[in-house]
Enzyme design. Structure first.
Site, PDB file in Angstrom:
ATOM      1  N   LYS A  76       0.880  -1.258   0.063  1.00 26.44           N
ATOM      2  CA  LYS A  76       0.098  -0.145   0.079  1.00 26.44           C
ATOM      3  C   LYS A  76       0.703   1.256  -0.027  1.00 26.44           C
ATOM      4  O   LYS A  76       0.580   2.328  -0.611  1.00 26.44           O
ATOM      5  CB  LYS A  76      -1.078  -0.078   1.283  1.00 26.44           C
ATOM      6  N   TYR A 200      -5.261  -4.694  -6.852  1.00 32.23           N
ATOM      7  CA  TYR A 200      -5.016  -4.516  -5.345  1.00 32.23           C
ATOM      8  C   TYR A 200      -4.351  -5.990  -4.774  1.00 32.23           C
ATOM      9  O   TYR A 200      -3.293  -6.143  -4.377  1.00 32.23           O
ATOM     10  CB  TYR A 200      -6.330  -4.346  -4.579  1.00 32.23           C
ATOM     11  N   TYR A 252      -2.256   0.457  11.762  1.00 33.35           N
ATOM     12  CA  TYR A 252      -3.887   0.437  11.800  1.00 33.35           C
ATOM     13  C   TYR A 252      -3.973   0.898  13.322  1.00 33.35           C
ATOM     14  O   TYR A 252      -3.651   1.643  13.792  1.00 33.35           O
ATOM     15  CB  TYR A 252      -4.645  -0.908  11.557  1.00 33.35           C
TER      16      TYR A 252
HETATM   17  N1  LIG Z   1      -3.150  -5.967   6.373  1.00 30.37           N
HETATM   18  C1  LIG Z   1      -2.898  -6.884   5.534  1.00 30.37           C
HETATM   19  O1  LIG Z   1      -1.789  -7.143   5.214  1.00 30.37           O
HETATM   20  C2  LIG Z   1      -3.927  -7.092   4.597  1.00 30.37           C
HETATM   21  C3  LIG Z   1      -3.515  -7.303   2.928  1.00 30.37           C
HETATM   22  C4  LIG Z   1      -4.621  -8.475   2.360  1.00 30.37           C
HETATM   23  N2  LIG Z   1      -4.125  -8.653   1.007  1.00 30.37           N
HETATM   24  C5  LIG Z   1      -6.074  -7.743   2.692  1.00 30.37           C
HETATM   25  O2  LIG Z   1      -6.392  -7.122   1.545  1.00 30.37           O
HETATM   26  O3  LIG Z   1      -6.537  -8.223   3.511  1.00 30.37           O
END
Ligand SMILES: NC(=O)CC[C@H](N)C(=O)O
Length: 327
Positions: A76, A200, A252
Site C-alpha cells: 500500500k 490490489y 492500523y
Molecule cells: N493487512 C494486510 O496485510 C492485508 C492485506 C490483504 N491482502 C488484505 O487485503 O486483506
C-alpha cells in the site's frame, strides 16, 4: 572511521542481532499465520529473519532473512507513492484522506460515517483499493506494472507476483469485494470493481525478501534518495507523506502504541513482513545507525493487528537498545 574499525563494529552489531533472533524466535508461537488467505497459512510459522541496510551499503542479515514472502499491506505504501508521483499529491488526496481510523485494516464501518465514502487513509484496505484504481495505466496489467517498475527502480532487480497467493485471496476476498462495491457506489473507485480488486490483490501478492523491503525502507528514510546508488528516486514531499502515513496508520489500530514504544515509521503486512524506515538522527546519542537505515523483518506468525508478533518485539528491542525512535 577506519574500515577495520567499521567492520569490527558491524560484526558486533551482527552478533547482537543473531542473539536477538534466537531470543525472539520462540515468541512466534504467540502468534498465528493469517488463515483468511489460505495460501499464507502454509508458511513456516517459526521463521524469523531480518535485514538492516545502512546508507553506506553496510548490510546486516540474520535468521530467515532470505525467505520470500508476499508484500500484502506493505504494497500500500508503494502504490500510494506511485499514484502521487503520477497524478500529484492533491489529486490523490481528493480521493483518500490522511487520518488514522483506530480500526482494523479491513474495517468497513467508517466509510459510511465520513464524507460519504471517502476512505480515511491509504493504509487501510478501503483507501488502498481506491489508490489501486488510480494507478497509472488503463488495464489491471499496466497498473500492476507501474508498482513493479517503481520497486525495480528502488531495489535494482525485477519483481513478480505469486500466482498461488493471488488466487487464494481472490477466491476468498468477500470483504474486500464488499469494500470495493461500496467505494464504487460512492464514486471513489475509478474502475470496474473486479478489475480494481485484481490490481490490489496482485500488488499484495508481490514476492520479496527482507533485504528488498529494507532497501525500500532505506530510500524512504532518506527522503526518496537512494544513498547507495546516489539517485533521487522519488520526490522528498512524497517520501515524507508516505512516512507520516506509515507512522500514523501503518499498523492500523496499533499505530499509537507502535509510535509510542518503537517510534519508527513502519508498515506491516499479514504475511508477516515489516518494512521500517529509520531516518538519520539529529540528536547526539552514543548509538549505532546514526545515519539511519532501512529495516526489513519477516515472521509469518501475526498478532491480532495483523503484524508479526516476534518481528514487532525484535524491532522494539533494536529501536530501544540503539535509540532509533524519531521522538
Ligand atoms: N493487512 C494486510 O496485510 C492485508 C492485506 C490483504 N491482502 C488484505 O487485503 O486483506
Amino acid at each position: 572511521m577506519k574500515k577495520d574499525a567499521m567492520d569490527q563494529r558491524t560484526n558486533q552489531h551482527a552478533k547482537l542481532i543473531d542473539d536477538w533472533i534466537t531470543h525472539y524466535r520462540p515468541f512466534t508461537s504467540q502468534g498465528k499465520n493469517a488463515s483468511y488467505i489460505p495460501a499464507l497459512e502454509k508458511a513456516n510459522s517459526s521463521h524469523l529473519g531480518i535485514s538492516i541496510i545502512e546508507p553506506d551499503g553496510t548490510i546486516i542479515k540474520s535468521g530467515d532473512w532470505e525467505v520470500t514472502f508476499t508484500l500484502q499491506s506493505i504494497s500500500k505504501v508503494i502504490s500510494f507513492i506511485v499514484t502521487c508521483m503520477h497524478h500529484g499529491i492533491p489529486y490523490v488526496l481528493e480521493r483518500v484522506d490522511l487520518e488514522p481510523t483506530g480500526d482494523p485494516f479491513d474495517s468497513i464501518i467508517r466509510l459510511e460515517m465520513h464524507k460519504h465514502g471517502k476512505p480515511f487513509n491509504p493504509m487501510i484496505n478501503a483507501g488502498a483499493i481506491t489508490v489501486s484504481s488510480i494507478l497509472p495505466g488503463e488495464t489491471p496489467k499496466a497498473k500492476l506494472e507501474s508498482v513493479l517498475t517503481l520497486m525495480e527502480k528502488m531495489v535494482g532487480k525485477p519483481f513478480t507476483y505469486n500466482e498461488e497467493v493471488f488466487r487464494s485471496e481472490w477466491e476468498t476476498a468477500n470483504r474486500n469485494r464488499a469494500l470495493a462495491y461500496y467505494l464504487k457506489e460512492t464514486g471513489y473507485l475509478d474502475m470496474d470493481v473486479e478489475e480494481a480488486l485484481e490490481v490490489y490483490l496482485k500488488q499484495c501478492s508481490i514476492e520479496v525478501n527482507t533485504e528488498d523491503i529494507a532497501l525500500i525502507g532505506l530510500v524512504l528514510a532518506n527522503d526518496g534518495y537512494h544513498p547507495i546508488r546516489k539517485e533521487q528516486i522519488l520526490p522528498k514531499e512524497i517520501a515524507r507523506l508516505a512516512k507520516s502515513l506509515m507512522l500514523t496508520c501503518g499498523v492500523y489500530n496499533n499505530s499509537g502504541r507502535f509510535a509510542a514504544f518503537i517510534g519508527i515509521p513502519a508498515k506491516t503486512g499479514v504475511s508477516g513482513g515489516i518494512m521500517a524506515a529509520v531516518p538519520p538522527r539529529v540528536r547526539q546519542v552514543a548509538s549505532p545507525l546514526l545515519e539511519g537505515c532501512g529495516i526489513g523483518i519477516y515472521g509469518p506468525a501475526i498478532d491480532e493487528y495483523g503484524s508479526s508478533v516476534a518481528g514487532v518485539l525484535l524491532l522494539e528491542k533494536i529501536a530501544n537498545t540503539w535509540d532509533l525512535s524519531i521522538f
